[in-house]
Scaffold this motif. Structure first.
Motif, PDB file in Angstrom:
ATOM      1  N   GLY A 273       0.809  -1.204   0.000  1.00 17.93           N
ATOM      2  CA  GLY A 273       0.000   0.000   0.000  1.00 17.93           C
ATOM      3  C   GLY A 273       0.846   1.259   0.000  1.00 17.93           C
ATOM      4  N   ALA A 274       1.983   1.220   0.701  1.00 24.85           N
ATOM      5  CA  ALA A 274       2.890   2.372   0.719  1.00 24.85           C
ATOM      6  C   ALA A 274       3.445   2.650  -0.675  1.00 24.85           C
ATOM      7  N   LEU A 275       3.805   1.599  -1.386  1.00 23.78           N
ATOM      8  CA  LEU A 275       4.302   1.775  -2.754  1.00 23.78           C
ATOM      9  C   LEU A 275       3.231   2.399  -3.647  1.00 23.78           C
ATOM     10  N   ILE A 276       2.000   1.924  -3.498  1.00 24.99           N
ATOM     11  CA  ILE A 276       0.913   2.451  -4.323  1.00 24.99           C
ATOM     12  C   ILE A 276       0.629   3.907  -3.978  1.00 24.99           C
ATOM     13  N   VAL A 277       0.648   4.240  -2.688  1.00 28.37           N
ATOM     14  CA  VAL A 277       0.410   5.620  -2.266  1.00 28.37           C
ATOM     15  C   VAL A 277       1.453   6.558  -2.836  1.00 28.37           C
ATOM     16  N   VAL A 278       2.725   6.169  -2.760  1.00 26.12           N
ATOM     17  CA  VAL A 278       3.792   7.018  -3.301  1.00 26.12           C
ATOM     18  C   VAL A 278       3.663   7.144  -4.813  1.00 26.12           C
ATOM     19  N   ALA A 279       3.348   6.030  -5.484  1.00 20.43           N
ATOM     20  CA  ALA A 279       3.213   6.072  -6.946  1.00 20.43           C
ATOM     21  C   ALA A 279       2.059   6.969  -7.368  1.00 20.43           C
ATOM     22  N   VAL A 280       0.947   6.908  -6.633  1.00 18.89           N
ATOM     23  CA  VAL A 280      -0.232   7.679  -7.016  1.00 18.89           C
ATOM     24  C   VAL A 280      -0.076   9.158  -6.683  1.00 18.89           C
ATOM     25  N   THR A 281       0.480   9.456  -5.505  1.00 15.14           N
ATOM     26  CA  THR A 281       0.535  10.845  -5.044  1.00 15.14           C
ATOM     27  C   THR A 281       1.743  11.612  -5.558  1.00 15.14           C
ATOM     28  N   LEU A 282       2.836  10.915  -5.899  1.00 16.88           N
ATOM     29  CA  LEU A 282       4.061  11.627  -6.257  1.00 16.88           C
ATOM     30  C   LEU A 282       4.650  11.258  -7.607  1.00 16.88           C
ATOM     31  N   ASN A 283       4.263  10.125  -8.169  1.00 18.21           N
ATOM     32  CA  ASN A 283       4.936   9.689  -9.393  1.00 18.21           C
ATOM     33  C   ASN A 283       3.952   9.346 -10.506  1.00 18.21           C
ATOM     34  N   MET A 284       2.767   9.926 -10.463  1.00 18.46           N
ATOM     35  CA  MET A 284       1.783   9.685 -11.510  1.00 18.46           C
ATOM     36  C   MET A 284       1.825  10.841 -12.502  1.00 18.46           C
ATOM     37  N   SER A 290      -2.839  16.807  -7.973  1.00 16.40           N
ATOM     38  CA  SER A 290      -4.064  16.271  -7.393  1.00 16.40           C
ATOM     39  C   SER A 290      -3.887  14.810  -7.007  1.00 16.40           C
ATOM     40  N   GLY A 291      -2.700  14.489  -6.491  1.00 15.20           N
ATOM     41  CA  GLY A 291      -2.415  13.103  -6.114  1.00 15.20           C
ATOM     42  C   GLY A 291      -3.321  12.591  -5.021  1.00 15.20           C
ATOM     43  N   GLU A 292      -3.653  13.450  -4.030  1.00 15.74           N
ATOM     44  CA  GLU A 292      -4.519  13.015  -2.942  1.00 15.74           C
ATOM     45  C   GLU A 292      -5.920  12.693  -3.449  1.00 15.74           C
ATOM     46  N   LEU A 293      -6.410  13.486  -4.395  1.00 18.53           N
ATOM     47  CA  LEU A 293      -7.735  13.213  -4.964  1.00 18.53           C
ATOM     48  C   LEU A 293      -7.729  11.887  -5.713  1.00 18.53           C
ATOM     49  N   LEU A 294      -6.697  11.657  -6.495  1.00 16.52           N
ATOM     50  CA  LEU A 294      -6.586  10.398  -7.222  1.00 16.52           C
ATOM     51  C   LEU A 294      -6.469   9.224  -6.256  1.00 16.52           C
ATOM     52  N   LEU A 295      -5.741   9.418  -5.146  1.00 17.92           N
ATOM     53  CA  LEU A 295      -5.617   8.368  -4.141  1.00 17.92           C
ATOM     54  C   LEU A 295      -6.981   8.046  -3.538  1.00 17.92           C
ATOM     55  N   ALA A 296      -7.789   9.072  -3.274  1.00 18.88           N
ATOM     56  CA  ALA A 296      -9.123   8.837  -2.726  1.00 18.88           C
ATOM     57  C   ALA A 296      -9.967   7.997  -3.685  1.00 18.88           C
ATOM     58  N   VAL A 297      -9.831   8.261  -4.980  1.00 16.92           N
ATOM     59  CA  VAL A 297     -10.553   7.472  -5.972  1.00 16.92           C
ATOM     60  C   VAL A 297     -10.064   6.030  -5.964  1.00 16.92           C
ATOM     61  N   VAL A 298      -8.742   5.845  -5.866  1.00 18.14           N
ATOM     62  CA  VAL A 298      -8.166   4.497  -5.836  1.00 18.14           C
ATOM     63  C   VAL A 298      -8.685   3.726  -4.629  1.00 18.14           C
ATOM     64  N   VAL A 299      -8.699   4.376  -3.459  1.00 15.70           N
ATOM     65  CA  VAL A 299      -9.201   3.714  -2.246  1.00 15.70           C
ATOM     66  C   VAL A 299     -10.661   3.332  -2.407  1.00 15.70           C
ATOM     67  N   LEU A 300     -11.462   4.217  -2.971  1.00 12.13           N
ATOM     68  CA  LEU A 300     -12.883   3.932  -3.172  1.00 12.13           C
ATOM     69  C   LEU A 300     -13.082   2.751  -4.107  1.00 12.13           C
ATOM     70  N   VAL A 301     -12.321   2.713  -5.196  1.00 11.67           N
ATOM     71  CA  VAL A 301     -12.445   1.609  -6.151  1.00 11.67           C
ATOM     72  C   VAL A 301     -12.057   0.288  -5.499  1.00 11.67           C
ATOM     73  N   ILE A 302     -10.975   0.306  -4.711  1.00 12.24           N
ATOM     74  CA  ILE A 302     -10.533  -0.921  -4.053  1.00 12.24           C
ATOM     75  C   ILE A 302     -11.564  -1.401  -3.046  1.00 12.24           C
TER      76      ILE A 302
END
Length: 330
Positions: A273-284, A290-302
């Motif tokens: 999960g840490a790898l995914i969070v870093v990839a989504v918030t900092l390396n997308m 808007s990494g935090e917004l995208l992360l919220a979408v990822v969490v909702l989908v999961i």
């Protein structure tokens, strides 16, 4: 061993081997992806820090169901222990690592005893106030923490006088996270871990067996704080500086979602999960703002499509692809 015991053991062995293979594969992919790029090495360092904080929260939060929001303070304790002892006292950073884990565990023990009658929202609120107060204290205690400017010039830990290069430091950080994940996963499967999980679901039943649910939770909180402090120490060594704002409350909120994203059924879910969070918030690419917004979408989908997290989803696919032999007798 009887046939019944063999049949019972096979799924557990198959699950453990599957998680080990996935863990090794993820580590290999991360190291290959990182390569000589300093930027990617910094991202892996950050992911390792997040993973250690999330692993620290895994024991009390996922297993015991105790949501403490003080983990940014525990990470800061580990960071400042390394910074203060190495810069101000001239000691080896390794002493800071050790001292930080002891102090963080001690503070968590006192806080856990003071809040032992609280749970749910009330526990989260009190520990959140503690984390906020601790961050303000870091800014005011100038003689110890350097105040708002913090402490810089932190040396890299050496091994018998040898200072490892940057790439070797990152590899060591990844290996350390894997070792901690393996130990926590084994602890989760141990009688103590099973009792801790049982106390979350039915505390009176565990207490009737002569086990104190409060003591289990307090130990889990102290152990988790010690692990989180190593994450703070690791990040401080990687950037060679620390300030009161380095470990804010956003770190705790992110760490809560990491096991959910990776999978709460295994300790490996926190690093994944840490790898995914870093990839989504900092390396997308294209989403840095808007990494935090995208992360919220990822969490909702999961949560909607894979409640068991990425590991649970991968396990379901593996079970469909590999026929089960649980009914075999020979």
């Amino acid at each position: 061993m009887s046939d019944t015991a063999l049949v019972t053991a096979r799924p557990a062995v198959r699950t453990a081997l599957g998680e080990l293979v996935v863990g090794v594969a993820v580590v290999a992919v991360v190291l290959l992806w990182m390569g000589p790029s300093l930027y990617r090495q910094d991202l892996v360092f950050l992911a390792a820090t997040y993973a250690l904080v999330a692993l620290g929260m895994y024991l009390p939060f996922v297993l015991a169901g105790s949501l403490s929001m003080a983990y940014s303070a525990y990470a800061a304790l580990g960071a400042y222990a390394v910074a203060y002892l190495s810069v101000e006292k001239g000691l080896s950073p390794w002493w800071g690592w050790l001292t930080g884990t002891v102090i963080a565990a001690g503070v968590a023990l006192v806080l856990a005893m003071a809040t032992r009658k609280l749970s749910g929202f009330y526990l989260a609120a009190v520990t959140l106030l503690f984390a906020i107060a601790f961050e303000h204290w870091l800014g005011d205690a100038t003689t110890i923490t350097g105040g708002a400017s913090g402490i810089s010039g932190i040396p890299v830990p050496t091994v018998f006088g040898w200072e490892p290069p940057r790439y070797a430091q990152v590899v060591a950080a990844v290996v350390f996270v894997c070792v901690v994940a393996v130990l926590i996963d084994r602890l989760r499967r141990s009688p103590w871990g099973l009792a801790l999980s049982a106390a979350r679901e039915n505390a009176p039943a565990v207490q009737s067996a002569g086990i104190s649910p409060t003591h289990l939770t307090v130990v889990a909180l102290a152990a988790g704080a010690a692990i989180a402090s190593t994450g703070g120490a690791l990040f401080t060594v990687s950037v060679q500086a620390v300030t009161p704002e380095t470990f804010g409350l956003d770190l705790v909120f992110l760490a809560i979602f990491m096991p959910i994203i990776g999978g709460r059924g295994s300790a490996w879910g926190a690093p994944l999960g840490a790898l995914i969070v870093v990839a989504v918030t900092l390396n997308m690419p294209g989403y840095q703002g808007s990494g935090e917004l995208l992360l919220a979408v990822v969490v909702l989908v999961i949560l909607l499509l894979a409640p068991g997290g990425v590991i649970g989803w991968a396990r379901q696919i593996l079970e469909r692809l590999v026929p089960s032999r649980a009914q075999d007798r020979g």
